[in-house]
Design an enzyme around this catalytic site. Sequence first.
Site, PDB file in Angstrom:
ATOM      1  N   CYS A  25      14.385  28.123 -27.762  1.00  0.00           N
ATOM      2  CA  CYS A  25      13.289  28.475 -28.600  1.00  0.00           C
ATOM      3  C   CYS A  25      13.750  28.509 -30.075  1.00  0.00           C
ATOM      4  CB  CYS A  25      12.578  29.728 -28.456  1.00  0.00           C
ATOM      5  SG  CYS A  25      11.915  30.122 -26.996  1.00  0.00           S
ATOM      6  N   ARG A  84      16.214  22.931 -28.619  1.00  0.00           N
ATOM      7  CA  ARG A  84      16.187  24.280 -28.246  1.00  0.00           C
ATOM      8  C   ARG A  84      15.161  24.785 -27.296  1.00  0.00           C
ATOM      9  NH1 ARG A  84      19.593  27.389 -32.001  1.00  0.00           N
ATOM     10  NH2 ARG A  84      18.447  29.272 -31.085  1.00  0.00           N
ATOM     11  N   TRP A 129      10.773  27.655 -25.052  1.00  0.00           N
ATOM     12  CA  TRP A 129      11.467  27.429 -23.526  1.00  0.00           C
ATOM     13  C   TRP A 129      11.126  28.475 -22.892  1.00  0.00           C
ATOM     14  CZ3 TRP A 129      15.152  30.118 -20.661  1.00  0.00           C
ATOM     15  CH2 TRP A 129      15.402  29.689 -19.565  1.00  0.00           C
ATOM     16  N   ASN A 178      11.856  33.999 -30.898  1.00  0.00           N
ATOM     17  CA  ASN A 178      12.815  33.588 -30.114  1.00  0.00           C
ATOM     18  C   ASN A 178      13.732  34.569 -29.504  1.00  0.00           C
ATOM     19  OD1 ASN A 178      15.484  32.234 -29.026  1.00  0.00           O
ATOM     20  ND2 ASN A 178      16.185  32.134 -31.066  1.00  0.00           N
ATOM     21  N   GLY A 179      13.832  34.629 -28.005  1.00  0.00           N
ATOM     22  CA  GLY A 179      14.777  35.915 -27.516  1.00  0.00           C
ATOM     23  C   GLY A 179      13.729  36.308 -26.347  1.00  0.00           C
ATOM     24  N   GLU A 236      32.569  19.035 -13.835  1.00  0.00           N
ATOM     25  CA  GLU A 236      31.843  18.769 -15.061  1.00  0.00           C
ATOM     26  C   GLU A 236      31.021  17.402 -14.853  1.00  0.00           C
ATOM     27  OE1 GLU A 236      30.878  20.172 -17.473  1.00  0.00           O
ATOM     28  OE2 GLU A 236      30.167  18.611 -18.725  1.00  0.00           O
ATOM     29  N   LYS A 293      26.911  17.345 -15.149  1.00  0.00           N
ATOM     30  CA  LYS A 293      26.354  16.408 -16.176  1.00  0.00           C
ATOM     31  C   LYS A 293      25.368  15.420 -15.143  1.00  0.00           C
ATOM     32  CE  LYS A 293      27.046  17.335 -19.085  1.00  0.00           C
ATOM     33  NZ  LYS A 293      27.635  18.449 -19.796  1.00  0.00           N
ATOM     34  N   GLU A 351      22.344  17.410 -14.249  1.00  0.00           N
ATOM     35  CA  GLU A 351      21.152  18.012 -15.227  1.00  0.00           C
ATOM     36  C   GLU A 351      20.492  17.047 -15.818  1.00  0.00           C
ATOM     37  OE1 GLU A 351      22.729  19.755 -18.987  1.00  0.00           O
ATOM     38  OE2 GLU A 351      24.591  19.034 -18.509  1.00  0.00           O
ATOM     39  N   HIS A 404      36.633  20.934   4.868  1.00  0.00           N
ATOM     40  CA  HIS A 404      36.184  22.335   5.337  1.00  0.00           C
ATOM     41  C   HIS A 404      34.796  22.470   5.248  1.00  0.00           C
ATOM     42  CE1 HIS A 404      40.403  23.022   5.749  1.00  0.00           C
ATOM     43  NE2 HIS A 404      40.723  22.561   4.328  1.00  0.00           N
ATOM     44  N   LYS A 444      19.027  23.738 -25.234  1.00  0.00           N
ATOM     45  CA  LYS A 444      20.326  24.104 -25.695  1.00  0.00           C
ATOM     46  C   LYS A 444      20.201  25.490 -26.512  1.00  0.00           C
ATOM     47  CE  LYS A 444      23.678  20.873 -27.847  1.00  0.00           C
ATOM     48  NZ  LYS A 444      24.167  20.446 -26.323  1.00  0.00           N
TER      49      LYS A 444
HETATM   50  C1  F6R Z   1      25.756  21.395 -19.851  1.00  0.00           C
HETATM   51  C2  F6R Z   1      25.237  22.486 -20.943  1.00  0.00           C
HETATM   52  C3  F6R Z   1      25.377  23.733 -20.844  1.00  0.00           C
HETATM   53  C4  F6R Z   1      26.473  24.296 -21.659  1.00  0.00           C
HETATM   54  C5  F6R Z   1      26.061  26.014 -21.519  1.00  0.00           C
HETATM   55  C6  F6R Z   1      26.956  26.635 -22.550  1.00  0.00           C
HETATM   56  O1  F6R Z   1      25.582  20.104 -20.401  1.00  0.00           O
HETATM   57  O2  F6R Z   1      25.213  22.002 -21.816  1.00  0.00           O
HETATM   58  O3  F6R Z   1      25.931  23.826 -19.475  1.00  0.00           O
HETATM   59  O4  F6R Z   1      27.444  23.987 -21.695  1.00  0.00           O
HETATM   60  O5  F6R Z   1      24.708  26.428 -21.862  1.00  0.00           O
HETATM   61  O6  F6R Z   1      26.480  26.325 -23.895  1.00  0.00           O
HETATM   62  P1  F6R Z   1      27.262  26.649 -25.109  1.00  0.00           P
HETATM   63  O7  F6R Z   1      28.625  25.904 -25.079  1.00  0.00           O
HETATM   64  O8  F6R Z   1      26.616  26.381 -26.492  1.00  0.00           O
HETATM   65  O9  F6R Z   1      27.780  28.026 -25.112  1.00  0.00           O
END
Ligand code: F6R
Length: 588
Positions: free
Chosen positions: A2, A27, A72, A96-97, A459, A463, A466, A482, A583
Amino acid sequence: MCGIVGYAGRGPAAAELFEGLKKLEYRGYDSAGISTCDRGEIFTAKRGGRVEELSPALKNLPGTVGIGHTRWATHGVANDINAHPHCYGKFAVVHNGIIENYAELRAELIAEGHKFASQTDSEVIVHLLDFYYDGDFSDALRLTCARLKGCWAIAALCAGFDGFAVTRHSSPVILGEGVGRFAASDIYALCGRAHSYCVLEDGDMAIVTPAGTEIFDRNMKAVRRAFEPLKEEYGDGGTDGCPHYMLKEIRQNARTMRATCDKFFSAVNAGELRLRLASADKIVLVGCGTAYNAALAAVRLLGGAYDCPVSAHIASEARYSPPRVTKKSVCIAVSQSGETADTLMAARIARDAGAYLLAVTNVGYSAITRIADKVVPVCAGAEVCVAATKSYIGQLACFHLLASLNAPDMRRESILKVADDVEKIANGGTYAEVIARLCVQSRAVFFLGRGADVDVAVEGSLKLKEVSYIFSDGYPAGELKHGTLALVDESVTSVVLICDEALAEKCVNAVEQILSRRGKVAVVTTLERTYDELKNRVDAAWLLPSVPAHLAHFVSATALQLIAYRAAVLAGRDPDKPRNLAKSVTVE
Ligand code: F6R
């Protein structure tokens, strides 16, 4: 998670707020809204969907002060009614929160005769404002916040007041001054419009009008907070000719490695930090998502350099079963945004238990930097794509540098050398395209490796899932037999990473096991011999530049990021804004 914005100036507020919201859209992007105040009246437009959908309504929002929100969803589906601002009586509010005690507050207010319109937790804020208002806007906001539990950044309008109020508790708020006065959840929204910025402290409230800003601390004592010059480099600079931020940001991996190396020795006192780490009884890392995956790499790098146990912990779990630390321990909080609620909380717990707190973060003014004893900067610049790419690479660079303080064979120069290889990979794409095509044609994609390749596999899998929404998992190649082998058939692709000569033969065994179940295989390797051995037997093979095993994650992670990006594009997804994600996860 948000985004909120506020504006008080001489220009049309709706246009200013709309520009700010577009920059904050990463966000949260499931709904958006704006309220303005003009001649004692509040005007509101809000919609489910992307910020752009507000555009036709801007003309109906007169006035030179206002607030805006990009959402969000946490409580209540994404629709017009649940979108912010929430309005009641003389007030409009964006939040936001999360308000944890919203249900009990809502019941109390309903008993007082209040009628609620939405399913959100946030709506209680505007009702509380109305309930407590007796002619003093800031006092009503103070009394409102005193009733809330959870975390919040709140901006509010009061009809008849020529300005807005903004306050925070565990969610960020930045004020900006330029041609007009601004507030935003982060600095990107201010770039290009404000020339200076100030980060509000927890509990602060700012009353912002076209004429000036007053800031009060949690006791409502007027305080001065320093405004710093807002540098252009804080901005995101657009997509730079790339179709998406994700591609642009992968292409900035090498630049991030170089910048992170350049800044490291001026940002930290190497001798002091080495001593701190070398005398630690243990090093614990906390992070979420990609940051946690980077912490996995740190376990190997720091574990090899320092003579103490090193462990990585998923922050949302570490909050409830915190790793034991002492005054001699070092906790490293890893976070691109520096605002992730779970990481902040896990870091606080470790710090309160006596550990020295190091923050590895990309955002120099973030909450994590405020509680850390020392900040190790990731110099990735603004990362706009929701999927973390260059920040992961920058975090890896930080861990190499931290390890190098006590391991003379790990040198800054070798990172810089690999940066050249990373640059070449990021600017190519043919192999990524071939493997991405295999992925989108598959029912599921597994990423496998051994040793340090496992961390990259995990990782790479995150990627891919998502941004493309293809089911995926990453795990050690030895685990194949296994359990996961039960899932392998011609509709499943396994991407096998082989970047360590010492483990190559065992990885080739895994490839054989998959091929004999008719599974599809894509090999990504830095080893020429392995490439030659497998290239004609598997469905795709990508030979990366030959680099030492402990540095290979820079090149292999870049390759997997590109594969994920291409797969998202081939699957018709928006890689910059994957569904359901956002994000900067400031809620727990
Ligand atoms: C994946 C991604 C999320 C962030 C996670 C932590 O691509 O972006 O998994 O890595 O939300 O976010 P930060 O690094 O901002 O604490």
